[in-house]
Design an enzyme around this catalytic site. Structure first.
Site, PDB file in Angstrom:
ATOM      1  N   SER A   1     -26.428  70.898  55.149  1.00 58.72           N
ATOM      2  CA  SER A   1     -25.525  70.066  54.439  1.00 58.72           C
ATOM      3  C   SER A   1     -25.787  69.822  52.993  1.00 58.72           C
ATOM      4  CB  SER A   1     -24.675  69.378  55.045  1.00 58.72           C
ATOM      5  OG  SER A   1     -23.811  68.300  54.468  1.00 58.72           O
TER       6      SER A   1
ATOM      7  N   TYR B   1     -24.776  60.940  60.618  1.00 55.28           N
ATOM      8  CA  TYR B   1     -24.527  62.394  60.541  1.00 55.28           C
ATOM      9  C   TYR B   1     -25.450  62.860  59.493  1.00 55.28           C
ATOM     10  CZ  TYR B   1     -22.804  66.666  59.298  1.00 55.28           C
ATOM     11  OH  TYR B   1     -22.580  67.960  58.845  1.00 55.28           O
TER      12      TYR B   1
ATOM     13  N   LYS C   1     -29.008  65.621  59.422  1.00 54.67           N
ATOM     14  CA  LYS C   1     -29.276  66.831  58.704  1.00 54.67           C
ATOM     15  C   LYS C   1     -30.652  66.501  58.052  1.00 54.67           C
ATOM     16  CE  LYS C   1     -25.599  69.060  59.949  1.00 54.67           C
ATOM     17  NZ  LYS C   1     -25.796  69.951  60.951  1.00 54.67           N
TER      18      LYS C   1
HETATM   19  P1  NAD Z   1     -17.076  72.521  64.499  1.00 58.61           P
HETATM   20  O1  NAD Z   1     -17.045  71.174  65.045  1.00 58.61           O
HETATM   21  O2  NAD Z   1     -15.816  73.114  64.109  1.00 58.61           O
HETATM   22  O3  NAD Z   1     -18.174  73.444  65.352  1.00 58.61           O
HETATM   23  C1  NAD Z   1     -19.508  72.576  66.074  1.00 58.61           C
HETATM   24  C2  NAD Z   1     -19.321  73.444  67.283  1.00 58.61           C
HETATM   25  O4  NAD Z   1     -20.606  73.075  68.047  1.00 58.61           O
HETATM   26  C3  NAD Z   1     -18.069  73.239  68.294  1.00 58.61           C
HETATM   27  O5  NAD Z   1     -17.527  74.211  68.735  1.00 58.61           O
HETATM   28  C4  NAD Z   1     -18.794  72.114  69.151  1.00 58.61           C
HETATM   29  O6  NAD Z   1     -17.961  72.077  70.268  1.00 58.61           O
HETATM   30  C5  NAD Z   1     -19.972  72.552  69.163  1.00 58.61           C
HETATM   31  N1  NAD Z   1     -20.926  71.587  69.913  1.00 58.61           N
HETATM   32  C6  NAD Z   1     -21.438  70.374  69.373  1.00 58.61           C
HETATM   33  N2  NAD Z   1     -22.448  69.661  70.075  1.00 58.61           N
HETATM   34  C7  NAD Z   1     -22.559  70.647  71.080  1.00 58.61           C
HETATM   35  C8  NAD Z   1     -23.594  70.524  72.083  1.00 58.61           C
HETATM   36  N3  NAD Z   1     -24.347  69.728  72.460  1.00 58.61           N
HETATM   37  N4  NAD Z   1     -23.633  71.716  72.992  1.00 58.61           N
HETATM   38  C9  NAD Z   1     -22.863  72.912  72.716  1.00 58.61           C
HETATM   39  N5  NAD Z   1     -21.847  72.819  71.794  1.00 58.61           N
HETATM   40  C10 NAD Z   1     -21.627  71.874  71.033  1.00 58.61           C
HETATM   41  O7  NAD Z   1     -18.027  72.321  63.245  1.00 58.61           O
HETATM   42  P2  NAD Z   1     -18.151  73.196  61.974  1.00 58.61           P
HETATM   43  O8  NAD Z   1     -17.415  72.803  60.771  1.00 58.61           O
HETATM   44  O9  NAD Z   1     -18.097  74.730  62.312  1.00 58.61           O
HETATM   45  O10 NAD Z   1     -19.787  72.960  61.402  1.00 58.61           O
HETATM   46  C11 NAD Z   1     -20.786  73.778  62.217  1.00 58.61           C
HETATM   47  C12 NAD Z   1     -22.087  73.221  61.556  1.00 58.61           C
HETATM   48  O11 NAD Z   1     -22.210  73.152  60.146  1.00 58.61           O
HETATM   49  C13 NAD Z   1     -22.475  71.957  61.989  1.00 58.61           C
HETATM   50  O12 NAD Z   1     -23.765  71.867  62.400  1.00 58.61           O
HETATM   51  C14 NAD Z   1     -22.188  71.007  60.831  1.00 58.61           C
HETATM   52  O13 NAD Z   1     -22.670  69.725  60.771  1.00 58.61           O
HETATM   53  C15 NAD Z   1     -22.450  71.859  59.758  1.00 58.61           C
HETATM   54  N6  NAD Z   1     -21.845  71.588  58.509  1.00 58.61           N
HETATM   55  C16 NAD Z   1     -20.384  71.493  58.368  1.00 58.61           C
HETATM   56  C17 NAD Z   1     -19.877  71.110  57.434  1.00 58.61           C
HETATM   57  C18 NAD Z   1     -18.123  70.919  57.201  1.00 58.61           C
HETATM   58  O14 NAD Z   1     -17.879  70.440  56.226  1.00 58.61           O
HETATM   59  N7  NAD Z   1     -17.342  71.888  58.126  1.00 58.61           N
HETATM   60  C19 NAD Z   1     -20.467  70.971  56.118  1.00 58.61           C
HETATM   61  C20 NAD Z   1     -21.878  71.179  56.148  1.00 58.61           C
HETATM   62  C21 NAD Z   1     -22.594  71.245  57.300  1.00 58.61           C
HETATM   63  N1  UFG Z   2     -10.243  62.908  50.618  1.00 55.31           N
HETATM   64  C1  UFG Z   2      -9.012  62.119  50.222  1.00 55.31           C
HETATM   65  N2  UFG Z   2      -8.309  61.996  51.251  1.00 55.31           N
HETATM   66  C2  UFG Z   2      -8.220  62.306  52.561  1.00 55.31           C
HETATM   67  C3  UFG Z   2      -9.595  63.045  52.861  1.00 55.31           C
HETATM   68  C4  UFG Z   2     -10.341  63.334  52.000  1.00 55.31           C
HETATM   69  O1  UFG Z   2      -8.825  61.710  49.098  1.00 55.31           O
HETATM   70  O2  UFG Z   2      -7.479  61.810  53.294  1.00 55.31           O
HETATM   71  C5  UFG Z   2     -11.164  63.212  49.669  1.00 55.31           C
HETATM   72  C6  UFG Z   2     -12.420  62.490  49.633  1.00 55.31           C
HETATM   73  O3  UFG Z   2     -12.428  61.427  49.176  1.00 55.31           O
HETATM   74  C7  UFG Z   2     -13.316  63.505  49.095  1.00 55.31           C
HETATM   75  C8  UFG Z   2     -12.708  64.990  49.142  1.00 55.31           C
HETATM   76  O4  UFG Z   2     -11.401  64.644  49.364  1.00 55.31           O
HETATM   77  O5  UFG Z   2     -13.546  63.036  47.594  1.00 55.31           O
HETATM   78  C9  UFG Z   2     -13.035  65.814  50.242  1.00 55.31           C
HETATM   79  O6  UFG Z   2     -13.494  65.009  51.508  1.00 55.31           O
HETATM   80  P1  UFG Z   2     -13.844  65.659  52.707  1.00 55.31           P
HETATM   81  O7  UFG Z   2     -13.969  64.620  53.746  1.00 55.31           O
HETATM   82  O8  UFG Z   2     -13.019  66.761  53.243  1.00 55.31           O
HETATM   83  O9  UFG Z   2     -15.247  66.076  52.587  1.00 55.31           O
HETATM   84  P2  UFG Z   2     -16.658  65.340  51.889  1.00 55.31           P
HETATM   85  O10 UFG Z   2     -17.321  65.814  50.717  1.00 55.31           O
HETATM   86  O11 UFG Z   2     -16.615  63.769  52.104  1.00 55.31           O
HETATM   87  O12 UFG Z   2     -17.553  65.662  53.295  1.00 55.31           O
HETATM   88  C10 UFG Z   2     -18.100  66.711  53.349  1.00 55.31           C
HETATM   89  C11 UFG Z   2     -18.412  67.416  54.785  1.00 55.31           C
HETATM   90  C12 UFG Z   2     -19.596  66.293  55.557  1.00 55.31           C
HETATM   91  C13 UFG Z   2     -20.597  66.013  54.644  1.00 55.31           C
HETATM   92  C14 UFG Z   2     -20.228  65.720  53.093  1.00 55.31           C
HETATM   93  C15 UFG Z   2     -21.410  65.601  52.278  1.00 55.31           C
HETATM   94  O13 UFG Z   2     -17.435  67.193  55.550  1.00 55.31           O
HETATM   95  O14 UFG Z   2     -19.926  67.053  56.553  1.00 55.31           O
HETATM   96  O15 UFG Z   2     -19.445  66.627  52.542  1.00 55.31           O
HETATM   97  O16 UFG Z   2     -21.967  66.613  51.883  1.00 55.31           O
HETATM   98  F1  UFG Z   2     -21.465  65.281  55.313  1.00 55.31           F
END
Ligand code: NAD
Ligand code: UFG
Length: 338
Positions: A126, A151, A155
């Site tokens: 991330s 969290y 990473k």
């Molecule tokens: P998500 O929660 O939709 O998907 C994660 C999946 O992993 C889920 O289906 C959950 O059931 C499964 N899971 C979690 N722990 C588990 C375990 N112990 N055993 C088996 N399954 C398990 O999240 P996502 O948005 O698809 O994110 C996927 C990956 O990308 C994660 O590693 C997350 O940290 C990373 N990531 C997400 C974002 C974001 O904003 N969505 C940003 C940066 C990184």
């Molecule tokens: N925001 C609002 N109102 C809300 C929700 C979000 O104003 O109700 C704003 C937040 O302040 C931020 C932007 O929308 O400025 C995006 O927020 P998100 O929560 O969607 O995303 P973030 O950038 O905060 O978080 C993301 C990922 C995390 C990761 C982080 C840093 O969801 O997994 O980026 O990389 F850790």
């Protein structure tokens, strides 16, 4: 000879979209997911969109006997490791759960790779590893900083574990993909972001407002040093992100620890996101201005040029595309559920 790959967390938001992209490119994904943050209907959606049956194991990635069974049954050429818990706020209150799950899953995957001679892994990292830096855009060689929450720290620690693994197993190729802000949904409207419990991220909250499930959205701060005072992020369509994984898989970098930013390179403010969503969907999104959210940084956006040069990958979809697809998913799937 098939091209089997293991997708941990493959029923989640990004894992499911990537599974679909993998199948389009001729890979044979095998999924393991505990459903802790996803729903079994995603498997049905994947099978109906691809017209194929997908081997699925429901269980915890940390379960050694389950993982051993999976690795014995299949000959993986790579692992795509998505499984993790990802709610930043929750991780502050439950650090043990987050460290246990997010480090434990990776250790379990590495143990099986070691035992079974699997030597390629793509890891879901991330942009959070860059911390709160004003040196923008973030490049892969920007310093990795201590995170402000458990969290984010998982990473940073996962990347460290993977680096150490490569030192001990120099034949291994680790690709750490640092995602910026994944948004949108599959254009079919059948797969998208549907976290269990109350959403924290911007797009799922806007979706709820569009569906009439919430009266409006609170914008966390309009006093940042940005063009309109609201925070800037690099929002990336999940379909582009999924294709980034396929690109990383098909452009092997050879043994070593490799890092790529997956982002668009464009920063967009929260107010501009709301406007783009309104324009793409015709829905009004009422908002209020609230105080800053603890831990938020003013700006985050990628320099994505390394991925373009070395993987031939570039984001091609717009924020309007993401809004339209997220709204389609909201009306097709989320509305039915509520
Ligand atoms: P998500 O929660 O939709 O998907 C994660 C999946 O992993 C889920 O289906 C959950 O059931 C499964 N899971 C979690 N722990 C588990 C375990 N112990 N055993 C088996 N399954 C398990 O999240 P996502 O948005 O698809 O994110 C996927 C990956 O990308 C994660 O590693 C997350 O940290 C990373 N990531 C997400 C974002 C974001 O904003 N969505 C940003 C940066 C990184
Ligand atoms: N925001 C609002 N109102 C809300 C929700 C979000 O104003 O109700 C704003 C937040 O302040 C931020 C932007 O929308 O400025 C995006 O927020 P998100 O929560 O969607 O995303 P973030 O950038 O905060 O978080 C993301 C990922 C995390 C990761 C982080 C840093 O969801 O997994 O980026 O990389 F850790």
């Amino acid at each position: 000879m098939g091209k089997e790959v293991l997708v941990t967390g493959g029923l989640g938001f990004i894992g499911a979209e990537t599974t679909l992209a993998l199948m389009k490119e001729g890979y044979d994904p095998v999924i393991v997911d505990s459903l802790v943050n996803s729903k079994i209907r995603n498997l049905g959606a994947l099978e109906s969109l691809s017209g194929r049956k997908i081997p699925f194991y429901q269980g915890d990635v940390r379960d050694e006997s389950l993982m051993e069974r999976i690795f014995q049954k299949h000959a993986f050429e790579a692992v795509l490791h998505f499984a993790a818990l990802k709610a930043v706020g929750e991780s502050v209150g439950k650090p043990v759960l987050y460290y246990e799950n997010n480090l434990g899953c990776t250790l379990s995957v590495l143990r099986e790779m070691e035992r079974h001679g699997v030597s390629r892994i793509l890891f879901s990292s991330s942009a959070t590893v860059y911390g709160d830096s004003e040196d923008l855009p973030f490049r892969e060689d920007s310093p990795v900083r201590e995170a402000t929450n458990p969290y984010g720290e998982t990473k940073v620690m996962n990347e460290r574990m993977l680096r150490d693994y490569v030192i001990a197993h120099p034949e291994t190729e680790v690709v750490s993909l640092r995602y910026f802000n994944p948004v949108g949904a599959d254009p079919s409207g059948l797969l998208g972001e549907d976290p269990n419990g109350i959403p924290n991220n911007l797009f799922p909250i806007i979706n709820q407002v569009a569906l009439g499930l919430r009266p409006g959205i609170a914008i966390y701060g309009d006093d940042y040093e940005t063009e309109d005072g609201t925070c800037i992020r690099d929002y990336l369509h999940v379909v582009d992100l999924a294709e980034g994984h396929v690109a990383a898989l098909s452009h092997s970098k050879g043994p070593g620890f490799h890092v790529f930013n997956l982002g668009t390179g464009r920063g967009t403010s929260v107010l501009s996101v709301i406007r783009a969503y309104e324009k793409a969907t015709g829905r009004k999104i009422p908002y209020t201005i609230a105080g800053r959210r603890p831990g938020d940084i003013a700006m985050s956006y990628a320099d994505p040029s390394r991925a373009e040069e070395e993987l031939g990958w570039k984001a091609r979809l717009s924020l309007e595309d993401a809004a339209r697809d997220a709204y389609r998913f909201a009306t097709k799937v989320l509305k039915e559920e509520k």
